[in-house]
Design a protein around this motif. Structure first.
Motif, PDB file in Angstrom:
ATOM      1  N   LYS A  26      -3.277  10.179   2.703  1.00 35.05           N
ATOM      2  CA  LYS A  26      -4.361   9.620   2.008  1.00 35.05           C
ATOM      3  C   LYS A  26      -5.799   9.840   2.829  1.00 35.05           C
ATOM      4  O   LYS A  26      -5.645   9.043   3.904  1.00 35.05           O
ATOM      5  N   ILE A  27      -6.436  10.617   2.516  1.00 35.53           N
ATOM      6  CA  ILE A  27      -7.892  10.556   3.497  1.00 35.53           C
ATOM      7  C   ILE A  27      -8.965  10.284   2.866  1.00 35.53           C
ATOM      8  O   ILE A  27     -10.112   9.929   3.565  1.00 35.53           O
ATOM      9  N   ALA A  28      -8.875  10.001   1.624  1.00 34.03           N
ATOM     10  CA  ALA A  28     -10.184   9.565   1.026  1.00 34.03           C
ATOM     11  C   ALA A  28      -9.781   8.597  -0.435  1.00 34.03           C
ATOM     12  O   ALA A  28      -8.630   9.016  -0.863  1.00 34.03           O
ATOM     13  N   ILE A  29     -10.746   8.238  -0.998  1.00 34.23           N
ATOM     14  CA  ILE A  29     -10.383   7.539  -2.251  1.00 34.23           C
ATOM     15  C   ILE A  29     -11.527   8.057  -3.177  1.00 34.23           C
ATOM     16  O   ILE A  29     -12.851   8.030  -2.970  1.00 34.23           O
ATOM     17  N   ASP A  30     -11.149   8.402  -4.416  1.00 31.86           N
ATOM     18  CA  ASP A  30     -12.063   8.740  -5.591  1.00 31.86           C
ATOM     19  C   ASP A  30     -12.335   7.712  -6.446  1.00 31.86           C
ATOM     20  O   ASP A  30     -11.466   6.799  -6.484  1.00 31.86           O
ATOM     21  N   LEU A  31     -13.327   7.683  -7.323  1.00 32.77           N
ATOM     22  CA  LEU A  31     -13.576   6.788  -8.559  1.00 32.77           C
ATOM     23  C   LEU A  31     -13.814   7.469  -9.980  1.00 32.77           C
ATOM     24  O   LEU A  31     -14.500   8.438  -9.590  1.00 32.77           O
ATOM     25  N   LEU A  32     -12.862   7.241 -10.812  1.00 32.50           N
ATOM     26  CA  LEU A  32     -12.910   8.051 -12.101  1.00 32.50           C
ATOM     27  C   LEU A  32     -13.210   7.266 -13.190  1.00 32.50           C
ATOM     28  O   LEU A  32     -12.844   6.046 -13.292  1.00 32.50           O
ATOM     29  N   ASP A  33     -14.444   7.257 -13.871  1.00 32.48           N
ATOM     30  CA  ASP A  33     -14.921   6.447 -14.900  1.00 32.48           C
ATOM     31  C   ASP A  33     -13.957   7.095 -16.186  1.00 32.48           C
ATOM     32  O   ASP A  33     -13.928   8.061 -16.456  1.00 32.48           O
ATOM     33  N   LEU A  34     -13.177   6.035 -16.774  1.00 33.55           N
ATOM     34  CA  LEU A  34     -12.259   6.519 -17.682  1.00 33.55           C
ATOM     35  C   LEU A  34     -12.941   6.729 -18.989  1.00 33.55           C
ATOM     36  O   LEU A  34     -12.670   7.582 -19.845  1.00 33.55           O
ATOM     37  N   LEU A  43     -10.407   4.192 -12.500  1.00 36.90           N
ATOM     38  CA  LEU A  43      -9.342   4.292 -11.797  1.00 36.90           C
ATOM     39  C   LEU A  43      -9.870   4.955 -10.349  1.00 36.90           C
ATOM     40  O   LEU A  43     -10.855   5.617 -10.216  1.00 36.90           O
ATOM     41  N   SER A  44      -8.975   4.459  -9.306  1.00 34.73           N
ATOM     42  CA  SER A  44      -9.346   5.132  -7.815  1.00 34.73           C
ATOM     43  C   SER A  44      -8.080   5.977  -7.412  1.00 34.73           C
ATOM     44  O   SER A  44      -7.356   5.618  -6.642  1.00 34.73           O
ATOM     45  N   PRO A  45      -7.971   7.022  -7.895  1.00 38.45           N
ATOM     46  CA  PRO A  45      -7.009   7.923  -7.449  1.00 38.45           C
ATOM     47  C   PRO A  45      -7.373   8.170  -6.092  1.00 38.45           C
ATOM     48  O   PRO A  45      -8.468   8.717  -5.622  1.00 38.45           O
ATOM     49  N   PRO A  46      -6.126   8.695  -4.972  1.00 39.04           N
ATOM     50  CA  PRO A  46      -6.561   8.974  -3.916  1.00 39.04           C
ATOM     51  C   PRO A  46      -6.658  10.417  -3.835  1.00 39.04           C
ATOM     52  O   PRO A  46      -6.060  11.264  -4.571  1.00 39.04           O
ATOM     53  N   ALA A  47      -7.404  11.086  -2.578  1.00 42.67           N
ATOM     54  CA  ALA A  47      -7.554  12.404  -2.213  1.00 42.67           C
ATOM     55  C   ALA A  47      -6.420  12.429  -0.992  1.00 42.67           C
ATOM     56  O   ALA A  47      -6.666  11.649  -0.095  1.00 42.67           O
ATOM     57  N   MET A  48      -5.508  13.088  -1.167  1.00 45.61           N
ATOM     58  CA  MET A  48      -4.640  13.508  -0.318  1.00 45.61           C
ATOM     59  C   MET A  48      -4.591  14.899   0.485  1.00 45.61           C
ATOM     60  O   MET A  48      -5.200  15.741  -0.139  1.00 45.61           O
ATOM     61  N   ARG A  49      -4.233  14.783   1.734  1.00 45.12           N
ATOM     62  CA  ARG A  49      -4.235  15.950   2.630  1.00 45.12           C
ATOM     63  C   ARG A  49      -2.775  16.037   3.373  1.00 45.12           C
ATOM     64  O   ARG A  49      -2.894  14.931   4.044  1.00 45.12           O
ATOM     65  N   ASP A  50      -2.262  16.917   3.386  1.00 40.42           N
ATOM     66  CA  ASP A  50      -0.897  16.825   4.086  1.00 40.42           C
ATOM     67  C   ASP A  50      -0.195  15.780   3.869  1.00 40.42           C
ATOM     68  O   ASP A  50       0.338  15.115   5.066  1.00 40.42           O
ATOM     69  N   SER A 110       0.909  -1.351  -0.043  1.00 40.36           N
ATOM     70  CA  SER A 110      -0.122  -0.056  -0.143  1.00 40.36           C
ATOM     71  C   SER A 110       0.970   1.228   0.013  1.00 40.36           C
ATOM     72  O   SER A 110       2.084   1.202   0.637  1.00 40.36           O
ATOM     73  N   GLY A 111       0.549   2.291  -1.052  1.00 42.37           N
ATOM     74  CA  GLY A 111       1.424   3.404  -0.828  1.00 42.37           C
ATOM     75  C   GLY A 111       2.508   3.269  -2.112  1.00 42.37           C
ATOM     76  O   GLY A 111       3.229   4.240  -2.354  1.00 42.37           O
ATOM     77  N   SER A 112       2.423   2.026  -2.813  1.00 46.36           N
ATOM     78  CA  SER A 112       3.620   1.968  -3.765  1.00 46.36           C
ATOM     79  C   SER A 112       3.275   2.490  -4.869  1.00 46.36           C
ATOM     80  O   SER A 112       4.245   2.875  -5.786  1.00 46.36           O
ATOM     81  N   GLY A 113       2.110   3.064  -5.265  1.00 47.24           N
ATOM     82  CA  GLY A 113       1.707   3.659  -6.313  1.00 47.24           C
ATOM     83  C   GLY A 113       1.084   3.031  -7.437  1.00 47.24           C
ATOM     84  O   GLY A 113       1.257   3.069  -8.680  1.00 47.24           O
ATOM     85  N   LYS A 114       0.092   2.113  -7.008  1.00 42.89           N
ATOM     86  CA  LYS A 114      -0.565   1.233  -8.037  1.00 42.89           C
ATOM     87  C   LYS A 114      -1.233   1.948  -8.958  1.00 42.89           C
ATOM     88  O   LYS A 114      -1.283   1.833 -10.099  1.00 42.89           O
ATOM     89  N   SER A 115      -2.140   2.875  -8.271  1.00 37.69           N
ATOM     90  CA  SER A 115      -3.035   3.723  -9.037  1.00 37.69           C
ATOM     91  C   SER A 115      -2.291   4.542  -9.988  1.00 37.69           C
ATOM     92  O   SER A 115      -2.882   4.732 -11.193  1.00 37.69           O
ATOM     93  N   ARG A 116      -1.154   5.124  -9.574  1.00 40.00           N
ATOM     94  CA  ARG A 116      -0.540   6.223 -10.118  1.00 40.00           C
ATOM     95  C   ARG A 116       0.130   5.385 -11.737  1.00 40.00           C
ATOM     96  O   ARG A 116       0.309   5.799 -12.800  1.00 40.00           O
ATOM     97  N   VAL A 139      -8.507  -2.052 -20.749  1.00 37.76           N
ATOM     98  CA  VAL A 139      -9.696  -1.908 -19.576  1.00 37.76           C
ATOM     99  C   VAL A 139      -8.927  -1.924 -18.119  1.00 37.76           C
ATOM    100  O   VAL A 139      -7.856  -3.028 -18.154  1.00 37.76           O
ATOM    101  N   VAL A 140      -9.068  -0.941 -17.532  1.00 39.45           N
ATOM    102  CA  VAL A 140      -8.476  -0.948 -16.100  1.00 39.45           C
ATOM    103  C   VAL A 140      -9.315  -0.965 -15.049  1.00 39.45           C
ATOM    104  O   VAL A 140     -10.504  -0.312 -15.079  1.00 39.45           O
ATOM    105  N   VAL A 141      -9.247  -1.799 -14.237  1.00 32.98           N
ATOM    106  CA  VAL A 141      -9.996  -2.035 -13.040  1.00 32.98           C
ATOM    107  C   VAL A 141      -9.210  -1.727 -11.571  1.00 32.98           C
ATOM    108  O   VAL A 141      -8.436  -2.500 -11.201  1.00 32.98           O
ATOM    109  N   ASP A 142      -9.483  -0.661 -11.059  1.00 34.34           N
ATOM    110  CA  ASP A 142      -8.495  -0.286  -9.880  1.00 34.34           C
ATOM    111  C   ASP A 142      -9.636   0.122  -8.711  1.00 34.34           C
ATOM    112  O   ASP A 142     -10.281   1.168  -8.770  1.00 34.34           O
TER     113      ASP A 142
END
Lengths: 359, 460
Positions: free
Chosen positions: B345-353, B335-342, B309-315, B403-406
């Motif tokens: 990772k405080i939340a996860i978003d979902l992006l329809d490609l 894709l599920s890019p993270p929402a970061m603060r400071d 976790s944190g290795s950058g799979k989504s990136r 096709v990406v499933v994240d």
């Protein structure tokens, strides 16, 4: 005594950390029998002692005289009167109070699963002290003092009990806490009375009463003490095996088919009556209810089948011995509460050292 | 009624009636059976036990022994049938072992009587049955934990009841003593027809000694059945909220589970061959990635993207998607890019490609939750999950090059909720490349499903 099996010698060879020197059941039973005989023997001895020495035979003849008047024909009248009217009530009171305080200590330690409490835990002693001090302050006689001490002793425990009902959870802990609170409250009230009391007259009287002693005991003090202590002790003897189960805690007692709350209330009521009457006659006599149960456990083990009778006997003998020493051997009579503390505390420390682990 | 020895039906119980800790649990025990209760701390095991022996009264449901309702019995009657063996504890007073065992006669004696010679004989016989015949005059407080537990079993036998409840008999015991105590339990069940209900924190003990297992999770029944039915990786993983591995061995021609182990989340399992590839490898025609894309024209190619976790799979996936767009491939999936603060990772978003639409998928979990889609760390938005699932269903219908499933996680693989369309999409892939993001702890599960997949380990 219920039937006991003849157990083989303890300490099988394979036992690695067992106590191979632990006395067997037969040995413990023998100790109980010896213990039960001791108050009677010591009682007769105590009757002979005092500033006026009376021989054992004369004591026996005097004791028989109410039933067989000719038995005391050769006993001087003064000796007979001393034995029957002066020493006997005091000896009986010492035996009964010692037995009562010791056995209620055992009962409280068992039902509160705590080897460090005695029957004063729920405030009976503090309440009784306040009752006695109150009557002394308003100038009541000795009977009034006893009645008030008894009544306020019961009142204190009742208040602690009602207070504990305010909370539904952890009844035992809350009851203990309430007992300590109510006890402290009455102790403060007693201090207030002492502050208000006449320092030349009433204050010393209150102080001496609180130190405990049997100096003023007469036949008038004995009947209620005798009846309550005998009935209470009989009850404790009858249910003593259940104390083993209760001492494992409420959850286990319940799982073993008991209603621990009900039997505990009965035991607390009985122990409070016995303690209250003891305090009302003898004043505040500390340490008996703590030291004697431990001494008895050391001798016969924690099994209440033996522990309850042994504590009755040891408590009676202990208090009688101390009172007799105090009144006949010491140059001036020292209050009982002081002596039980001076002897009891070092004794308890010695017992704890011997005891090692476990009670 | 039933022929079961002890039967609990829909039992609900809470110390505070408004907060039940046991919720509608049913379980039965037959003569000679050992049933284990397993579950996390606070799952309701001990509460259920105290209901079963009638010490606590269930607020709903029914508990019967030999068909008789336990709550209509007197405490002594109950104690003649059901014994409770408490957790190892040190008694305050140092009773002789025989005196502790004798306490088991309490339900058979009146308040004012003491044990007789016969009662003592029963106690001695019970001690003998648990193998402690020489222990009569030993002090209970000086015994080892295992011996104390066996003394408690002997006390239960002295009660002469035929159902014994044990609260974590293996707690605080070393492995040898755990084994010794449970071996005695197992023998007593087999040879004397006694029934046992054992609560435990050791699934391995259940594996060895249970006839049946009740898995509890937050007061609910998660599973009830044989060892093979209940002690499975998905169920244990859910029961303890911890990735779990069941190691099995072939015995007598049958594969049988032998050990239950926690699985390290952030570690690719041994024996899985992985490639360390950057998305840029696509630009080099001789790279594995480029060759795979080439091959995907004739047959579908599955890729599992994994890493700590944190290795950058989504990136990693984002960069691949960017490269694909530059080459004007048809791209679908989520894709599920993270929402970061400071930097956290405080939340996860979902992006329809397909549409570039983005929604909030998950937020950090605060406190426990009973139902709904959640993992140890995240609480998922059910609407977004449904929306993402729909997006993947549409992606399956289009003939995309990539096709990406994240990502596919415990929700999908173990509980069958969440983005299940992603699983189906990869299952039914006919052409093109499917990249699926999977955490290392689920890699074996994913590879069982798609054995032909290429595994790319994204390193930090």
């Amino acid at each position: 005594m219920p039937a006991l099996t003849d157990d083989a010698a303890p300490g099988a060879a394979s036992v690695s950390h067992g106590r191979s020197d632990e006395p067997g059941a037969a040995w413990r039973d023998a100790l109980v029998v010896v213990g039960l005989a001791s108050p009677f023997v010591l009682g007769v001895v105590a009757l002979t002692l005092g500033f006026y020495q009376i021989g054992v035979l004369d004591v026996m003849r005097s004791l028989l005289s109410p039933l067989v008047p000719e038995a005391a024909a050769e006993v001087p009248e003064i000796a007979r009167r001393l034995v029957l009217d002066v020493r006997l009530p005091r000896v009986l009171a010492a035996l009964l109070i010692g037995a009562g305080l010791a056995v209620t200590g055992v009962v409280f330690q068992g039902i509160f699963t705590n080897p460090l409490v005695d029957s004063g835990l729920l405030g009976v002693t503090a309440g009784a002290g306040f009752g006695a001090a109150l009557v002394m302050l308003i100038g009541g006689g000795s009977v009034m003092i006893q009645v008030a001490a008894f009544a306020f002793g019961l009142l204190a425990v009742t208040l602690a009990f009602l207070g504990s009902r305010l909370y539904r959870t952890a009844p035992t802990i809350v009851l203990t806490l309430m007992g300590i609170l109510i006890g402290s409250f009455f102790a403060s009230l007693t201090s207030l009375l002492k502050y208000l009391a006449d320092p030349l007259d009433t204050l010393p009287a209150i102080t001496f009463w609180l130190l405990g002693g049997l100096t003023g005991v007469s036949w008038r003090s004995v009947p209620l003490l005798l009846v309550l202590t005998v009935i209470g002790s009989a009850f404790f003897l009858l249910v003593r095996w259940r104390l083993n189960v209760l001492s494992m805690g409420d959850a286990e007692a319940t799982a073993l088919g008991m209603n621990p709350q009900r039997i505990k209330v009965m035991l607390i009521v009985a122990a409070t009556l016995v303690t209250a009457v003891a305090v009302s006659v003898g004043g505040v006599i500390g340490w008996v209810g703590l030291v004697i149960p431990h001494a008895a456990r050391m001798l016969v083990g924690p099994d209440h089948l033996r522990l309850v009778p042994m504590s009755l006997a040891l408590g009676a003998s202990f208090l009688l011995t101390i009172d007799t020493v105090s009144r006949s051997l010491l140059p001036s009579e020292v209050p009982l509460g002081v002596l039980t503390g001076l002897i009891g505390v070092p004794l308890l420390i010695a017992l704890l050292r011997r005891q090692g682990t476990g009670w | 009624m039933s022929a079961h020895k002890l039967q609990a039906t829909d039992v609900t119980f809470g110390y505070d009636p408004k907060v039940p800790v046991v919720k509608g649990v049913s379980v039965h025990v037959d003569a000679g059976e050992v049933v284990f209760l397993l579950g996390h701390n606070g799952s309701g095991k001990t509460s259920l036990l105290t209901c079963l022996n009638g010490v606590q009264r269930a607020s709903a449901g029914r508990i019967t022994i030999d068909g008789r309702d336990v709550y209509t019995m007197t405490p002594a009657e109950r104690a003649q049938r059901i014994g409770m063996i408490p957790q190892t504890h040190v008694a305050v007073f140092g009773y002789d072992v025989i005196d502790v065992v004798l306490m088991g006669r309490a339900p058979h004696l009146s308040t004012f009587s003491a044990p007789t010679r016969e009662d003592r004989a029963i106690a001695v016989e019970s001690l003998d049955r648990v193998g402690l015949a020489d222990f009569q005059r030993r002090r209970y407080t000086q015994l080892s934990g295992g011996e104390r537990q066996l003394v408690m079993v002997a006390r239960g036998l002295t009660q002469r009841c035929d159902v014994l409840l044990m609260d974590e008999p293996d707690a605080h015991l070393d492995p040898r003593n755990q084994f010794r105590v449970l071996e005695v339990v197992s023998d007593l069940a087999r040879d004397h027809g006694l029934s046992f209900v054992v609560s435990s924190h050791a699934p391995n003990s259940a594996l060895m000694f249970a006839d049946r297992v009740l898995l509890l999770r937050r007061g609910h029944t998660l599973a009830l059945g044989t060892v093979e039915e209940t002690l499975t990786e998905p169920l244990l993983t859910e029961a303890y909220s911890m990735p779990t591995e069941v190691v099995s061995k072939v015995v007598n021609g049958r594969r049988a589970p032998r050990a239950i182990l926690p699985r390290r989340i952030d570690r690719v399992p041994e024996g899985v061959a992985t490639l360390a590839l950057e998305p840029d490898a696509l630009e080099r025609p001789d790279s594995a990635l480029a060759r795979m894309v080439e091959a995907s024209r004739s047959r579908p190619q599955r890729v599992l993207i994994t890493g700590n976790s944190g290795s950058g799979k989504s990136r990693w996936c984002e960069r691949l998607v960017a490269l694909a767009h530059r080459r004007e491939w048809r791209v679908a999936g989520v894709l599920s890019p993270p929402a970061m603060r400071d930097g956290r990772k405080i939340a996860i978003d979902l992006l329809d490609l397909a549409t570039d639409e983005r929604r909030r998928l998950a937020e950090l979990r605060r406190g426990p939750s009973d139902e709904g889609p959640a993992t140890e760390r995240w609480r998922f938005d059910e609407d977004t999950l449904t929306w993402g699932d729909e997006a993947l269903r549409r992606a399956a219908a289009t003939a995309a090059d990539l096709v990406v499933v994240d990502e596919l996680g415990p929700l999908e693989f173990q509980r069958g909720i969440g983005l299940v369309a992603g699983l189906e999409l990869v299952d039914a892939l006919t052409s093109g490349v499917a990249c699926v993001v999977v955490r290392p702890s689920l890699l074996e599960t994913a590879l069982k499903r798609w054995p032909d997949a290429l595994v790319i380990d994204v390193e930090d």
